[in-house]
Scaffold this active site. Structure first.
Site, PDB file in Angstrom:
ATOM      1  N   HIS A 169       0.741  -1.245   0.068  1.00 55.89           N
ATOM      2  CA  HIS A 169       0.160  -0.062   0.103  1.00 55.89           C
ATOM      3  C   HIS A 169       0.777   1.318  -0.105  1.00 55.89           C
ATOM      4  O   HIS A 169       0.255   2.411  -0.237  1.00 55.89           O
ATOM      5  CB  HIS A 169      -0.853   0.144   1.283  1.00 55.89           C
ATOM      6  CG  HIS A 169      -2.108  -1.011   1.301  1.00 55.89           C
ATOM      7  ND1 HIS A 169      -2.922  -1.075   0.111  1.00 55.89           N
ATOM      8  CD2 HIS A 169      -2.273  -1.904   2.185  1.00 55.89           C
ATOM      9  CE1 HIS A 169      -3.814  -2.293   0.380  1.00 55.89           C
ATOM     10  NE2 HIS A 169      -3.450  -2.890   1.488  1.00 55.89           N
ATOM     11  N   HIS A 207      -6.257  -7.186  -0.549  1.00 52.99           N
ATOM     12  CA  HIS A 207      -6.331  -5.863  -0.942  1.00 52.99           C
ATOM     13  C   HIS A 207      -5.733  -5.392  -1.861  1.00 52.99           C
ATOM     14  O   HIS A 207      -4.538  -5.782  -2.342  1.00 52.99           O
ATOM     15  CB  HIS A 207      -5.989  -4.708   0.355  1.00 52.99           C
ATOM     16  CG  HIS A 207      -6.621  -5.320   1.596  1.00 52.99           C
ATOM     17  ND1 HIS A 207      -6.045  -5.975   2.444  1.00 52.99           N
ATOM     18  CD2 HIS A 207      -7.690  -5.069   1.958  1.00 52.99           C
ATOM     19  CE1 HIS A 207      -6.738  -6.289   3.637  1.00 52.99           C
ATOM     20  NE2 HIS A 207      -7.936  -5.529   3.422  1.00 52.99           N
TER      21      HIS A 207
HETATM   22  N1  Q9C Z   1     -10.285  -2.615  10.990  1.00 50.65           N
HETATM   23  C1  Q9C Z   1      -2.700  -4.932   4.044  1.00 50.65           C
HETATM   24  O1  Q9C Z   1      -3.054  -6.096   3.944  1.00 50.65           O
HETATM   25  N2  Q9C Z   1      -8.007  -1.379   7.250  1.00 50.65           N
HETATM   26  N3  Q9C Z   1      -3.130  -3.775   4.547  1.00 50.65           N
HETATM   27  C2  Q9C Z   1      -8.817  -2.231   7.535  1.00 50.65           C
HETATM   28  C3  Q9C Z   1     -10.110  -3.065   9.355  1.00 50.65           C
HETATM   29  C4  Q9C Z   1      -6.788  -1.440   6.629  1.00 50.65           C
HETATM   30  C5  Q9C Z   1      -4.470  -4.069   4.954  1.00 50.65           C
HETATM   31  C6  Q9C Z   1      -9.768  -2.110   8.650  1.00 50.65           C
HETATM   32  C7  Q9C Z   1      -6.440  -2.786   5.994  1.00 50.65           C
HETATM   33  C8  Q9C Z   1      -5.099  -2.699   5.446  1.00 50.65           C
HETATM   34  C9  Q9C Z   1      -1.032  -5.122   3.764  1.00 50.65           C
HETATM   35 ZN    ZN Z   2      -4.349  -7.058   2.587  1.00 49.68          ZN
END
Ligand code: Q9C
Ligand code: ZN
Length: 353
Positions: A169, A207
Site C-alpha cells: 500500500h 487488498h
Molecule cells: N479494521 C494489508 O493487508 N484497514 N493491509 C482495515 C479493518 C486497513 C490491509 C480496517 C487494511 C489494510 C497489507
Molecule cells: Zn491485505
C-alpha cells in the site's frame, strides 16, 4: 528457496488503529511473522537468514522507488513526534488531518513544519501507527526485498522476503494500509536494475496493491497486476478498479481484477489464470509476488473464502509462469493460520518449479 527475514520487525508494534470511530487493537502484529518463521523451521524450503546487504546499496534501492522528501520525513518521524510533546513517547503517531487531493485546492508542495500536518501529508489512513521502531523495521524489510531480488538476479529460481510491516500500500511518497516502504516495488526495481528487462508484479493480497500500482503506473517495463476485493466495498476504496490500465508510456501495463466480497477459490483461481496470462503476454523475465494470505476464509478483516488446503495449488499455478520469482510477505491477519497458509503456498511453488 532462500528466505530473508527481518530481524528488526518486532520493533514495529503498533498499539491501536482507528476503526469506525474508535481505537481497536492492531491487526498487523509481530506474531504474524513469528508464525511464518516457525512454520519454515518445521518445513524448510531453503536457508533462513537475515539479509546481508550493503547499507549504501540499500539506500539507493529504496530511493529508486520512494521520494527523497518522504524518506527524510520517515527517517526522523519518531523523533519529531516525541519532540512535539515528551509524553508522545508512550503513544503511537497517527495522522488526523489530510490535504485532500484534486480540486480541493490544498497544497502539497509546501512542506509543513508541524509534525501532525506532515504525518497527514505523507499518509492516507489512520490505521497505520508509526512507532519508535517503525523506520528501522521498514528499512530492515527493504533489505529483505533487496536481498531476495539479488538472490534471484544471481540465478536462484525463487526467494522470499519475509518481513513486516508489509509494503504494497506504500506509494512513492505515502504510507498507509500498515505499509511504509514498498518492498515488492523495491524488489521489482532491483530486478530491473540487475538487468531483467521486463518485470511483472502479480499481487495476490486481498487488498488492491495501490502503492505498487501508483509507483509503476506510467511505466511499460514493469507490469502490475492485482486481484483483490472490489474497491467499491473494500479497502483501499479509492483505487483498484478495472478501468485503471496505466497512463502515458505505461498505458496497458496495469491490470486490476476486482472480485466481490465472498469470492471463493474457484472464481479466485479463474482470476489468477487471467492474471498469469497477462504476465505471459507481457513477456516478463522476472516475477514479484506480493504475498498476502488475507484471502483466507478465516481472515478477520477480509472477505474471500480460500481454505488452507487451497494454497499449495496457488503456489503451483504461480510456478507455472516459469519465471525467477521474488515473494514479499504482505497481509494475512488470521495469525494462527498465516504460517501454515504461507508455507503451503511457497512449498506448492517449490515442488512445481
Ligand atoms: N479494521 C494489508 O493487508 N484497514 N493491509 C482495515 C479493518 C486497513 C490491509 C480496517 C487494511 C489494510 C497489507
Ligand atoms: Zn491485505
Amino acid at each position: 528457496m532462500k528466505t530473508f527475514h527481518n530481524p528488526h520487525h518486532a520493533g514495529h508494534a503498533g498499539q491501536q488503529e482507528m476503526f469506525r470511530g474508535r481505537m481497536v487493537p492492531c491487526h498487523e502484529v509481530p506474531a504474524r511473522l513469528d508464525f511464518v518463521l516457525a512454520e519454515l523451521q518445521r518445513r524448510p524450503l531453503g536457508t533462513l537468514t537475515p539479509p546481508a546487504v550493503d547499507a549504501a546499496a540499500l539506500d539507493t534501492a529504496i530511493a529508486r522507488v520512494h521520494d527523497a522528501r518522504y524518506l527524510a520525513f520517515l527517517a526522523t518521524a519518531w523523533d519529531d513526534w516525541v519532540a512535539m510533546d515528551p509524553a508522545n513517547a508512550q503513544r503511537d503517531a497517527l495522522p488526523s488531518v489530510w490535504p485532500l487531493a484534486n480540486r480541493h485546492g490544498f497544497r502539497n508542495d509546501v512542506l509543513p513544519h508541524n509534525f501532525a500536518a506532515r504525518l497527514g501529508l505523507f499518509s492516507f489512513d489512520s490505521g497505520s501507527p508509526l512507532t519508535a521502531g517503525t523506520w528501522a523495521a521498514a528499512r530492515g524489510g527493504a533489505a529483505c526485498a533487496l536481498a531476495a531480488a539479488q538472490a534471484v538476479a544471481g540465478g536462484d529460481r525463487s526467494a522470499f522476503a519475509l518481513s513486516r510491516p508489509p509494503g504494497h500500500h506504500a506509494g512513492p511518497d505515502f504510507l498507509g494500509g500498515y505499509c511504509f516502504l514498498n518492498n515488492a516495488a523495491i524488489a521489482a526495481q532491483a530486478l530491473r536494475d540487475a538487468g531483467h528487462a521486463k518485470v511483472a508484479v502479480l499481487d495476490v493480497d486481498y487488498h488492491h496493491g495501490n502503492g505498487t500500482q501508483t509507483i509503476f503506473y506510467e511505466r511499460a517495463d514493469v507490469l502490475t497486476v492485482s486481484l483483490h476485493g472490489d474497491p467499491a466495498t473494500e479497502y483501499p476504496f479509492f483505487l483498484g478498479h478495472a478501468d485503471e490500465r496505466g497512463a502515458g508510456a505505461g498505458t496497458g501495463f496495469n491490470l486490476n481484477l476486482p472480485l466481490p466480497r465472498g469470492t471463493g477459490v474457484q472464481a479466485w483461481r479463474a482470476a489468477l489464470d487471467t492474471a498469469l496470462r497477462a504476465v505471459s503476454d507481457f513477456g516478463a523475465d522476472a516475477l514479484v509476488v506480493p504475498l498476502g494470505l488475507d484471502t483466507f476464509e478465516g481472515d478477520p478483516i477480509s472477505g474471500f473464502t480460500l481454505q488452507t488446503g487451497d494454497y499449495a495449488a496457488v503456489g503451483a499455478a504461480l510456478a507455472g509462469a516459469g519465471l525467477p520469482t521474488v515473494f514479499t510477505f504482505e497481509g494475512g491477519y488470521a495469525v494462527d493460520e498465516v504460517g501454515t497458509n504461507a508455507v503451503n503456498l511457497l512449498e506448492g511453488f517449490q515442488r512445481a518449479a
